[in-house]
Design a protein around this motif. Structure first.
Motif, mmCIF file in Angstrom:
data_model
loop_
_atom_site.group_PDB
_atom_site.id
_atom_site.type_symbol
_atom_site.label_atom_id
_atom_site.label_comp_id
_atom_site.label_asym_id
_atom_site.label_seq_id
_atom_site.Cartn_x
_atom_site.Cartn_y
_atom_site.Cartn_z
ATOM 1 N N MET A 74 0.726 -1.428 0.185
ATOM 2 C CA MET A 74 0.103 -0.562 -0.044
ATOM 3 C C MET A 74 0.924 1.092 0.132
ATOM 4 N N PHE A 75 1.420 1.424 0.895
ATOM 5 C CA PHE A 75 2.542 2.522 1.010
ATOM 6 C C PHE A 75 3.617 2.834 -0.161
ATOM 7 N N GLY A 76 3.757 1.810 -1.110
ATOM 8 C CA GLY A 76 4.570 1.673 -1.775
ATOM 9 C C GLY A 76 3.896 2.597 -3.396
ATOM 10 N N TRP A 198 7.197 -5.748 -0.866
ATOM 11 C CA TRP A 198 6.393 -5.419 -1.596
ATOM 12 C C TRP A 198 6.017 -3.644 -1.895
ATOM 13 N N LEU A 199 6.728 -3.227 -0.623
ATOM 14 C CA LEU A 199 7.028 -1.664 -1.133
ATOM 15 C C LEU A 199 7.674 -1.191 -2.795
ATOM 16 N N THR A 200 8.685 -1.165 -2.702
ATOM 17 C CA THR A 200 8.938 -1.169 -4.207
ATOM 18 C C THR A 200 8.703 -2.147 -5.326
ATOM 19 N N GLY A 201 7.797 -2.989 -5.258
ATOM 20 C CA GLY A 201 7.235 -3.691 -6.530
ATOM 21 C C GLY A 201 5.684 -3.128 -6.699
ATOM 22 N N GLY A 202 5.352 -2.889 -5.049
ATOM 23 C CA GLY A 202 3.965 -1.424 -5.542
ATOM 24 C C GLY A 202 4.610 -0.359 -6.285
ATOM 25 N N GLN A 203 5.315 0.133 -5.902
ATOM 26 C CA GLN A 203 6.196 0.779 -6.906
ATOM 27 C C GLN A 203 6.374 1.022 -8.553
ATOM 28 N N LEU A 204 6.766 -0.496 -8.634
ATOM 29 C CA LEU A 204 6.533 -0.684 -9.782
ATOM 30 C C LEU A 204 5.063 -0.631 -10.755
ATOM 31 N N ILE A 322 18.733 10.029 6.156
ATOM 32 C CA ILE A 322 20.043 9.368 5.150
ATOM 33 C C ILE A 322 19.171 9.010 4.363
ATOM 34 N N GLN A 323 18.598 8.288 4.443
ATOM 35 C CA GLN A 323 17.812 7.446 2.854
ATOM 36 C C GLN A 323 17.033 8.418 2.557
ATOM 37 N N GLN A 324 16.461 9.456 3.574
ATOM 38 C CA GLN A 324 15.641 10.809 2.223
ATOM 39 C C GLN A 324 16.492 11.652 1.602
ATOM 40 N N PHE A 325 17.293 12.088 2.642
ATOM 41 C CA PHE A 325 18.220 13.171 2.231
ATOM 42 C C PHE A 325 19.621 13.018 0.996
ATOM 43 N N GLY A 327 18.770 11.674 -1.735
ATOM 44 C CA GLY A 327 18.001 12.190 -2.754
ATOM 45 C C GLY A 327 17.070 11.344 -3.719
ATOM 46 N N TRP A 328 16.876 9.923 -3.361
ATOM 47 C CA TRP A 328 16.080 8.900 -4.154
ATOM 48 C C TRP A 328 14.655 9.390 -4.694
ATOM 49 N N ASN A 329 13.759 9.834 -3.313
ATOM 50 C CA ASN A 329 12.724 9.937 -3.630
ATOM 51 C C ASN A 329 12.409 11.356 -5.106
ATOM 52 N N SER A 330 13.470 12.082 -4.834
ATOM 53 C CA SER A 330 14.018 12.941 -5.846
ATOM 54 C C SER A 330 13.941 11.902 -7.403
ATOM 55 N N LEU A 331 13.817 11.078 -7.804
ATOM 56 C CA LEU A 331 13.678 10.521 -8.998
ATOM 57 C C LEU A 331 13.001 9.607 -8.472
ATOM 58 N N MET A 332 12.924 8.980 -8.027
ATOM 59 C CA MET A 332 10.963 9.064 -7.515
ATOM 60 C C MET A 332 10.160 9.236 -7.991
ATOM 61 N N TYR A 333 10.158 10.665 -8.120
ATOM 62 C CA TYR A 333 8.812 12.319 -8.097
ATOM 63 C C TYR A 333 9.171 12.196 -8.920
ATOM 64 N N PHE A 433 22.511 0.269 -5.982
ATOM 65 C CA PHE A 433 23.479 0.838 -4.939
ATOM 66 C C PHE A 433 22.505 1.361 -3.208
ATOM 67 N N TYR A 434 21.317 2.236 -4.087
ATOM 68 C CA TYR A 434 19.845 2.248 -2.658
ATOM 69 C C TYR A 434 19.489 1.204 -2.281
ATOM 70 N N ALA A 435 18.696 0.531 -3.025
ATOM 71 C CA ALA A 435 17.980 0.029 -2.615
ATOM 72 C C ALA A 435 18.678 -1.628 -1.740
ATOM 73 N N ILE A 438 20.328 1.106 1.909
ATOM 74 C CA ILE A 438 20.319 2.136 3.127
ATOM 75 C C ILE A 438 18.754 2.551 2.560
ATOM 76 N N GLY A 439 18.112 1.767 1.108
ATOM 77 C CA GLY A 439 16.531 1.791 1.162
ATOM 78 C C GLY A 439 15.628 0.902 1.668
ATOM 79 N N THR A 440 17.043 -0.007 1.713
ATOM 80 C CA THR A 440 16.487 -1.246 2.672
ATOM 81 C C THR A 440 16.406 -1.277 4.776
ATOM 82 N N THR A 464 10.772 10.440 11.315
ATOM 83 C CA THR A 464 11.833 11.431 10.655
ATOM 84 C C THR A 464 12.433 11.236 9.233
ATOM 85 N N ASN A 465 12.047 10.159 8.241
ATOM 86 C CA ASN A 465 11.929 9.352 7.469
ATOM 87 C C ASN A 465 10.627 9.999 6.590
ATOM 88 N N TRP A 466 9.718 10.904 7.072
ATOM 89 C CA TRP A 466 8.167 11.720 6.404
ATOM 90 C C TRP A 466 8.754 12.448 6.030
HETATM 91 O O1 LIG Z 1 12.325 1.911 1.741
HETATM 92 C C1 LIG Z 1 11.233 2.715 0.794
HETATM 93 C C2 LIG Z 1 11.613 2.637 -0.615
HETATM 94 O O2 LIG Z 1 13.428 2.875 -1.187
HETATM 95 C C3 LIG Z 1 10.953 3.474 -1.370
HETATM 96 O O3 LIG Z 1 11.825 2.897 -3.006
HETATM 97 C C4 LIG Z 1 10.850 4.252 -1.654
HETATM 98 O O4 LIG Z 1 10.261 5.342 -2.292
HETATM 99 C C5 LIG Z 1 10.944 5.295 0.116
HETATM 100 O O5 LIG Z 1 10.433 6.251 0.598
HETATM 101 C C6 LIG Z 1 11.395 4.292 0.829
HETATM 102 O O6 LIG Z 1 11.731 3.772 2.888
#
Ligand SMILES: O[C@H]1[C@H](O)[C@@H](O)[C@H](O)[C@@H](O)[C@H]1O
Length: 569
Positions: A74-76, A198-204, A322-325, A327-333, A433-435, A438-440, A464-466
């Protein structure tokens, strides 16, 4: 045990050398294959029981894990579908095209909702239980989705996204917590990564469905409506499943705890189960308090004043930050925008490839997290990210792209060139490398805290993450405009470098350790060296145990095997 200082001395510090050398004790000869008794704390009467009776994962644990990790999906899915939905909404809301600011508000509403609910979810889970709170998140998902599907105005859509965000925040916090509390220690990391898969699968899947429904009339409503399926499945499954044993122990419901443990560790003798419950009770006494507010106050106090808890908090929040700063989600969005900028016509397809890389390497993390270890994959992942970000920064410099226009993502495009390929390739390497690290790893946060402060501690980390996600999502395009893509990617690279140093100095190896042992490791420092030795020891014990089980199974097979004569007759 009413005050903090007394409590902290109960799980008092030992130096790891004591654990590894003198305090590890195998029980009697026959029992050695079934259990290991460790004495992890100063109190000589105390025991930490690792239930190693049956190394096979029970189907019950798998069912619980898969049910809980639907929250990860659901998150993804809910954070993933919005980028394509925003494109296909067109003039469906209030009869006019959404402005750039409107789109930002609709996107950010979910992160904001998640941030708010993450703050309260931990304490609610301690009061009402992990399972009821996850079921409540299902209700929020349904209400949020229903409001969006039927939305004809911008505000209804935004409120729907906010309510859905409340659900995402609860799920993002409680699903990994639930899993880590039910998982046997030697596969705890892995089972928690199931949630990230499930999260990254949900995003995909959200990206894929978004691309497929892009041209369909009202396709975005279908996209949102699809999110109802998993949430109804999770609610229904949970109606028939229990809460975690650690929660039951916290509430003094020992029989229920025993029942869950018994189903989780097939054939484990009841004395072992009882011993485990005694240990959980001793090491995780509930925080005292006359009422929920007083209790919350004491919990927050204990989180900050007990050294092992405070170190856990520093590590947990830092990893999520660290996970957020980085920059990964900037790419996601905004990957679509970036790829368009560097000259790729089918930018959605490239975005799907990036989300796919994220998913595939989360799968790699699944196999590596307990075997190679959390610390090791972090220390491989972060420098890898740093190098990829530097390469992207260099490539952007030669691409000579300018993002222009206040608050818009209009671009002065230098056109497609081989530097464009460099950007795509290194964004993928970065995603890998992210996944992997630090993504996990930050979602393993529950293992850092003892039960008494776990809910509140993980709330702080998830918030902190959000908060990080909200900041990055709302500043990325502005950064591209003001400090150029090269500057932005260099900044992320610098943050990755600092983060590597932090993890090297402060993140102990926790794979294979009992949840209760983690507090011991953190009690008088970050104890990196000691943690690595203890994790190694546990790994050896585990493989030794598995070898014995294989031998025993083989012996039993030989004994039970019908003789050749019998087979012939
Ligand atoms: O662990 C997750 C995952 O890496 C996602 O791809 C990302 O969008 C989330 O913000 C993160 O918390």
């Amino acid at each position: 045990m009413n005050d903090t200082s007394e409590r902290s001395s109960d799980v008092s510090p030992i130096l790891f050398d004591d654990v590894s050398q003198s305090k590890l004790k195998h029980s009697s000869e026959n029992e050695a294959t079934d259990r290991i008794i460790i004495k992890p704390v100063n109190d000589e009467d105390d025991t930490s029981v690792m239930i190693t009776f049956n190394q096979k994962i029970s189907p019950f644990i798998l069912i619980l894990t898969f049910t809980a990790s639907i929250s990860g999906f659901m998150f993804g899915y809910d954070t993933g579908y919005i980028s394509s939905a925003l494109v296909s909404i067109g003039t469906d809301l209030d009869g006019k095209t959404l402005t750039y600011g409107d789109k930002e508000i609709i996107t950010a509403a979910t992160s904001l909702g998640a941030l708010i609910s993450a703050i309260f979810a931990g304490i609610s889970a301690d009061i009402f239980g992990r399972k009821p709170c996850l079921m409540f998140s299902n209700v929020l998902f349904v209400v949020g989705a229903a409001l969006q599907v039927s939305a004809h105005s911008f505000w209804q859509m935004t409120i729907g996204r906010l309510i859905m965000g409340f659900g995402v925040g609860i799920g993002s916090l409680l699903a990994p917590l639930f899993i880590s509390e039910i998982a046997p220690k030697h596969i705890r990391g892995r089972l928690t990564v199931v949630n990230s898969l499930w999260l990254t699968g949900g995003q995909l899947i959200a990206y894929g469905c978004g691309a497929g429904l892009n041209k369909v009339h009202n396709g975005w409503r279908i996209l949102v409506g699809l999110s109802l399926i998993p949430t109804v499945v999770q609610f229904t499954c949970f109606a028939f499943l229990p809460d975690t044993p650690r929660f039951y122990v916290m509430k003094g419901e020992y029989e229920k705890a025993a029942c869950v443990l018994q189903k989780s560790y097939i054939n484990a003798p009841s004395d072992l189960i009882e011993q485990k419950i005694r240990e959980l009770t001793q090491l995780n006494e509930a925080i005292p308090g006359k009422n929920p507010v007083h209790k919350l106050f004491n919990t927050v106090k204990e989180l900050h004043t007990v050294p092992s808890n405070f170190r856990a908090l520093v590590i947990g929040c830092a990893l999520q930050g660290i996970q957020q700063f980085c920059g990964w989600n900037s790419l996601m969005y905004f990957s679509g925008t970036i790829f368009q900028t560097v000259g790729f016509e089918n930018s959605t397809a490239v975005s799907i490839i990036v989300a796919g890389t994220n998913f595939v390497f989360t799968l790699v993390a699944f196999f590596a997290i307990d075997k190679v270890g959390r610390r090791a994959i972090l220390l491989i992942g972060l420098p890898g990210m740093m190098v990829s970000l530097v390469m992207c920064a260099i490539a952007f410099h030669f691409l000579n792209i300018k993002f222009t226009g206040a608050g818009s993502s209009q671009v002065e495009n230098g056109g497609f060139s081989s530097w464009g390929i460099v950007v795509i390739v290194f964004i993928m390497v970065y995603a890998a490398f992210y996944a992997l690290g630090i993504g996990t790893v930050p979602w393993q946060q529950s293992e850092l805290f003892p039960t008494s402060v776990r809910g509140v501690g993980t709330s702080f980390c998830t918030a902190t993450n959000w908060a990080g996600s909200l900041i990055i999502a709302s500043t990325f395009l502005t950064m591209l405009q003001n400090i150029t893509p090269t500057g932005t990617f260099s900044l992320f690279a610098a943050l990755a470098a600092v983060s590597t140093v932090f993890c090297y100095l402060c993140y102990p190896e926790l794979s294979g350790l009992e949840l209760e042992e983690v507090q011991t490791i953190l009690s008088d420092g970050f104890n990196i060296k000691a943690s690595k030795q203890l994790a190694k020891k546990r790994k050896q014990q585990n493989s030794e145990m598995q070898r014995k089980y294989r031998e025993r199974d083989a012996e039993n097979y030989q004994k039970d095997k019908p003789s050749d004569e019998l087979l012939e007759s």
